[in-house]
Design an enzyme around this catalytic site. Structure first.
Site: not given
Length: 721
Positions: A28-29, A31, A34, A36, A50, A144
């Site tokens: 899914l993505g 960063g 890590g 996801v 994640k 954040d």
């Protein structure tokens, strides 16, 4: 985002097959910390998993931070976040699985479709304020909050990624010289005093997020993070393009000093007065293209910070009552579409308690208890004491009267016929919480702010008013009010005079939130362990602030009532947040009784009547748990989605449905005994933010409905409703 099977070169070029027993289907993505993945549970539930990068898995400090992320996410798992389903911080590649929430991030939405329209901005701000309220309520600071950490789901925004959040009682501390966060959305204190960051930092970030959503940029913009840091600490924010009705509130969020920023509850109160068109409907992203222009506000303008807020409006009394409806057949269809009966609520647990004929709503004690049932015939009534306005009347009983609240207003009714006795404007009155009688006076539960007032129960005139330090929680216990300050300091206020009798901290509870119950002289605060395996319960004397007893009990527990010196609590699953048992703890002996539910229940509201605990689940399940017999007495599926907290007497259990129906269930049989007609009102397309628990006094049942009415029925004969 298009699923990807390849996420880069090296050891992580291909997705791992599994995280624990979850098969990873696609990416899914990715960063900095890590990746996801999309996965499914055994039952087919979609999950977002994640998995941390391999290089960080070898870093003990990072593993500690990841454990903290899992613990924080579990603490706040609820309506405004992605609920944690499973996690393993000790795995070779640590991972955490949360419920998959379809919808773009706020960052992606603004990139694709440009700035949001004012109605969307109001709903976004309200949703984020509710999320921060729940996050802060369990003692967690996100630290954040930014557009990429806000998911725009159909039912409202969700806050995700607690990777650098920190419980206020965490042993982990920010290292000297190391800044953690995203500079355009960090508060000044995160640069100046990173060890002292508290909940107000999240409010500053919320203000920055709103500016981004309204304009496509931040209030402090530069290509250099160092310049942004200087601007955040020293410069005024740039709010050009923020709708003028919202600009003053956003500006307050961006105050340089933490104590000058509003609390989440203050934000929600202010948003109710910003525009009459604000409602509780779900957020739905506009389908716009890059070429389309941002929608204008109600006044056809997008404004600078100097714009003024829309004014508040108040209702006028009608003082009319409606005759009781004719008798209805005993049997009626209960099932309506779940969407019609749906109720948007913040928080998974609520409680009421009825003792000796008096009802405590959400833990607040009634001013008077009236034993026994009335012998005279009671015909019931329906009244709409206040015209206009929005919100379901929230009522309680005390001093021989019904005291009710709607947004901005408190009023008293005669319980015999529903006639209006008095009303008073109280702009800060807290939505979803009824007034209570304490110290012989009516105490409107006001938004968590800086002012308290008490009213004469006979006239509604103020008996005392007091400015107090900013507080995040207030609880009525006997003749005292307990205020939890935003700084964690607890103050005991004499409800009769308004005088502050004591001020102190509860040991090892940085931000305590109290529960209290009718007839019980103590207040209770709880603190769960990071992994949810145990809960510390602290009993406080409201007269002095002294800790009378404390205990550490097994499980993730929430108090819902008390009985004969014992405390009754609900036990939740640490991973899913579902209630799986009822616990009774007796401090005198240290003994615990635990009654497991055959089927765990979601979004439970509960009440205690004698030895029986009634639990109404979000999907309409009603369970009667007999603590004396240590078993579930009966179970019933009512088809009422997200009803009110139940209330009970010796004969029946009562609760309100989202369409305004009052239902009665036989306390012994567990069968439907009767129900009133729906009372949705003219806004049938909307759902209430909170439904009040019915008030049961001397065999009469009183309830507020979504159409603004308050009505009364004879609780002894539900078949006649």
């Amino acid at each position: 985002m298009t699923p990807q099977r390849n996420i880069g070169a090296g050891a992580e070029a291909e997705l791992p097959e599994y995280a624990g027993h979850y098969r990873l289907e696609s990416c899914l993505g990715s960063g900095g910390m890590g990746v996801v993945h999309l996965a499914r549970s055994t039952s087919g539930l979609k999950l977002a998993v994640k998995v941390v990068h391999a290089r960080f898995a070898r870093d003990p400090e990072f593993r500690g931070r990841f454990r903290q992320e899992v613990a924080a996410a579990r603490r706040v798992s609820g309506a405004f976040t992605a609920p944690v389903v499973d996690a393993d911080p000790e795995a070779e590649r640590p991972w955490m699985a949360t419920l998959f929430i379809p919808g773009p991030t706020l960052s992606d939405e603004v990139k694709r479709n440009g700035p949001m329209a004012p109605p969307q901005l109001r709903r976004l701000m309200a949703g984020l304020a509710e999320a921060l309220r729940d996050i802060h309520r369990v003692g967690v600071v996100h630290r954040d909050l930014k557009p990429s950490n806000v998911l725009l789901a159909e039912d409202g925004p969700k806050v995700i990624d607690f990777g650098i959040s920190r419980p206020k009682d965490s042993e982990l501390r920010t290292e000297t010289g190391k800044l953690i966060g995203t500079p355009p959305f960090m508060a000044p204190e995160q640069f100046r005093r990173p060890r002292e960051v508290g909940p107000a930092a999240d409010i500053f970030a919320l203000g920055s997020v709103l500016v981004h959503a309204a304009t496509g940029r931040g209030p402090f913009d530069s290509d250099s993070p160092y310049v942004v840091a200087y601007q955040v600490v020293h410069d005024e924010p740039e709010l050009t393009g923020v709708p003028k009705a919202l600009a003053p509130l956003v500006l307050r969020c961006l105050a340089k000093e933490p104590e000058d920023r509003p609390t989440p509850d203050e934000l929600m109160r202010e948003l109710r007065s910003v525009a009459a068109s604000y409602d509780t409907q779900a957020f739905m992203a506009d389908q716009r293209t890059h070429e389309s222009s941002p929608a204008l506000g109600e006044d056809g303008d997008r404004a600078s910070p100097s714009g003024s807020r829309a004014g508040e409006t108040g209702g006028t009394p009608e003082g009319r009552t409606e005759p009781r409806a004719g008798r209805r057949p005993r049997s009626r269809r209960l099932a309506l579409a779940a969407g019609v009966l749906g109720l948007v609520v913040g928080g998974g647990l609520a409680s009421v308690q009825l003792l000796d004929g008096g009802l405590a709503v959400n833990g607040s004690a009634p001013g008077t208890t009236l034993p026994g049932a009335t012998s005279a015939a009671f015909s019931g009534w329906v009244a709409k004491p206040v015209s206009g306005g929005e919100g379901v009347p929230q009522c309680s009983y005390g001093a021989g009267k019904l005291f009710c609240a709607r947004p901005g207003l408190v009023y008293a009714l005669d319980p015999a016929d529903g006639s209006l006795l008095w009303r008073r404007s109280v702009p800060e009155v807290l939505t979803g919480v009824p007034p209570v009688v304490a110290g012989g006076l009516v105490q409107p539960m006001t938004d968590h702010g800086r002012r308290l007032e008490a009213l004469d129960p006979d006239s509604g005139r103020p008996r005392w008013q007091r400015n107090v330090p900013a507080y995040s929680g207030v609880r009525s216990v006997g003749d005292m009010l307990l205020l939890t300050g935003t700084d964690g300091l607890v103050r005991g206020v004499d409800a009769g005079s308004g005088e502050i009798r004591w001020s102190r901290r509860v040991p090892d509870l940085p931000l305590p939130h109290f529960s209290s119950f009718a007839g019980d002289p103590l207040a209770y605060a709880v603190s769960a362990s990071a992994d949810g395996s145990s809960t510390r319960v602290v009993a406080v004397d409201p007269a002095t602030g002294d800790v009378r007893w404390e205990a550490r009990l097994r499980g993730l527990l929430t108090p819902v009532g008390s009985r004969d010196g014992s405390l009754v609590l609900l036990s939740e699953e640490a991973a899913f947040g579902r209630v799986n048992a009822v616990v009774r703890y007796t401090p005198a002996s240290g003994a615990s009784v635990r009654v497991a539910l055959p089927v765990p229940r979601d979004t439970v509201q509960a009440s205690v009547h004698g030895d029986v605990v009634h639990l109404l689940g979000g999907g309409g399940s009603l369970d009667a748990v007999d603590l004396a017999a240590r078993k579930v007495r009966w179970r019933l599926e009512t088809a009422v989605s997200r009803g009110s907290a139940p209330a009970a007497d010796a004969g029946h259990v009562y609760f309100l449905a989202g369409d305004g129906r009052l239902l009665a269930v036989g306390a012994r049989t567990g069968r439907i005994a009767g129900q009133t007609r729906p009372r949705l009102g003219e806004h049938a397309d909307r759902v209430a933010a909170a439904l009040p628990a019915p008030v049961v006094v001397k065999g009469h049942v009183y309830a507020g409905a979504p159409d603004g009415t308050v009505f009364a029925v004879d609780g002894r004969d539900p078949s006649s409703w």
